[in-house]
Design a protein around this motif. Sequence first.
Motif, short mmCIF file in Angstrom:
data_model
loop_
_atom_site.label_atom_id
_atom_site.label_comp_id
_atom_site.label_asym_id
_atom_site.label_seq_id
_atom_site.Cartn_x
_atom_site.Cartn_y
_atom_site.Cartn_z
N VAL A 7 90.69 -21.84 26.49
CA VAL A 7 91.03 -21.51 27.88
C VAL A 7 92.48 -21.06 27.99
N ILE A 8 93.38 -21.73 27.26
CA ILE A 8 94.78 -21.30 27.25
C ILE A 8 94.89 -19.88 26.69
N SER A 9 94.16 -19.61 25.62
CA SER A 9 94.18 -18.27 25.02
C SER A 9 93.61 -17.24 25.97
N LEU A 10 92.50 -17.58 26.63
CA LEU A 10 91.88 -16.66 27.58
C LEU A 10 92.83 -16.32 28.71
N ASN A 11 93.59 -17.30 29.17
CA ASN A 11 94.51 -17.08 30.27
C ASN A 11 95.56 -16.02 29.93
N GLU A 12 95.85 -15.84 28.63
CA GLU A 12 96.83 -14.85 28.20
C GLU A 12 96.25 -13.44 28.11
N VAL A 13 94.93 -13.32 28.05
CA VAL A 13 94.32 -11.99 27.90
C VAL A 13 93.30 -11.73 29.01
N ILE A 14 93.49 -12.38 30.15
CA ILE A 14 92.51 -12.30 31.23
C ILE A 14 92.40 -10.88 31.79
N ASP A 15 93.46 -10.08 31.64
CA ASP A 15 93.45 -8.71 32.18
C ASP A 15 92.80 -7.69 31.24
N GLU A 16 92.42 -8.12 30.04
CA GLU A 16 91.78 -7.21 29.10
C GLU A 16 90.32 -6.96 29.51
N ALA A 17 89.74 -5.89 28.97
CA ALA A 17 88.32 -5.61 29.20
C ALA A 17 87.46 -6.70 28.55
N PHE A 18 86.19 -6.79 28.98
CA PHE A 18 85.32 -7.87 28.53
C PHE A 18 85.19 -7.90 27.01
N TRP A 19 84.92 -6.74 26.39
CA TRP A 19 84.70 -6.73 24.95
C TRP A 19 85.98 -7.00 24.18
N SER A 20 87.12 -6.58 24.73
CA SER A 20 88.41 -6.90 24.11
C SER A 20 88.66 -8.40 24.17
N ARG A 21 88.35 -9.00 25.32
CA ARG A 21 88.49 -10.45 25.45
C ARG A 21 87.62 -11.18 24.42
N LEU A 22 86.37 -10.71 24.29
CA LEU A 22 85.46 -11.32 23.33
C LEU A 22 86.01 -11.24 21.92
N ALA A 23 86.50 -10.06 21.53
CA ALA A 23 87.03 -9.88 20.18
C ALA A 23 88.28 -10.73 19.95
N ILE A 24 89.18 -10.75 20.94
CA ILE A 24 90.42 -11.51 20.80
C ILE A 24 90.13 -13.00 20.68
N LEU A 25 89.25 -13.50 21.53
CA LEU A 25 88.94 -14.93 21.48
C LEU A 25 88.18 -15.31 20.22
N ALA A 26 87.35 -14.40 19.72
CA ALA A 26 86.66 -14.66 18.45
C ALA A 26 87.67 -14.77 17.31
#
Length: 345
Positions: free
Chosen positions: A153-172
């Motif tokens: 959740v902390i990591s997601l909060n840093e990339v919340i403005d990215e597109a969905f697939w970018s968020r998925l790749a970054i969090l993976a």
Amino acid sequence: MAGGLVALLDDVAVLARAAAASIDDIGAAAAKAGAKAAGVVVDDAAVTPQYVRSLAAERELPIIKRIAVGSLRNKFFIILPAVLLLSQFVPWLLTPILMLGGAYLCYEGAEKVWAKIAHHGASGAGEEKVQDETTLVSGAVRTDLILSAEIMVISLNEVIDEAFWSRLAILAVVAVVITVLVYGVVALIVKMDDAGLRLSQRSGAVATFGRGLVRAMPVVLTVLTVVGTAAMLWVGGHILLLGTNELNLHFLYEAVHHVEVAAHDATGVLGGLVGWLVNTVASAILGLIVGALVVLVMTLTLHRRTSKAAAATAAATTRTDGTIPAPQSRAARRRDAPADRAPRG
């Protein structure tokens, strides 16, 4: 024909450069997101070695591997889908959820501080129970679920403005890198004393280094515990500080920011470092205050009720010598009845 081939190769090169740039961006974003979760990562690395403390040396690495696999399952099959769905459909919930997680971190950190001050851990030091491996792994994976949820959740909060697939790749990427980092470090920590013991059986400087390694391990674990506790208070307090500001409760954030700017301007070349330290210390103090309040509430409510229920159950079912009283016979009940009861008829 040759011209078409050259154009095709040029297009492939452009696509390759774009893909490389995208991968580079994902890597940079993942590094930034993971850095924000450093406090939880340190605590995770400090907590996990405790699960293999009572095991035989040859079982330590297999157990750590099982816990790491369970951690990856937590991240990919439970946490990642949940946080992505939240960020996609109800992103406004992320700040309150993040603040709840921050309050939990504060509680954990404050509870460790209180246990150290009150010496709560000293009484049961010699009562370690050897658990079976399945139970041990299950407990470790449950604890990891909480810490991993905070990391994601902390990591997601840093990339919340990215597109969905970018968020998925970054969090993976964050999930894999954090898991490998944490459990790789844990494996090194738990096997370092074994390595030192082997080195100590040699001669010369190698043996001296091995003995030093064995002596250093308790200090390393203590330092990890202290750093992990401080990091939990800092990260938890900082999450609450930013969260209150995002929920339009600006007074705390503005007060800390004002002191930070004043310290930055007053210290010249060291302004950046001093300003960061001011913000960090203020966040840790806030985390300690909030955590202490949660510990107090838990002690006065949940823990007290649990203690009273346990005492009542023990008093009702056992005598002072630890035996369970046998049910009284009907003849005994008649014998013990009050003698002045009025006769029938």
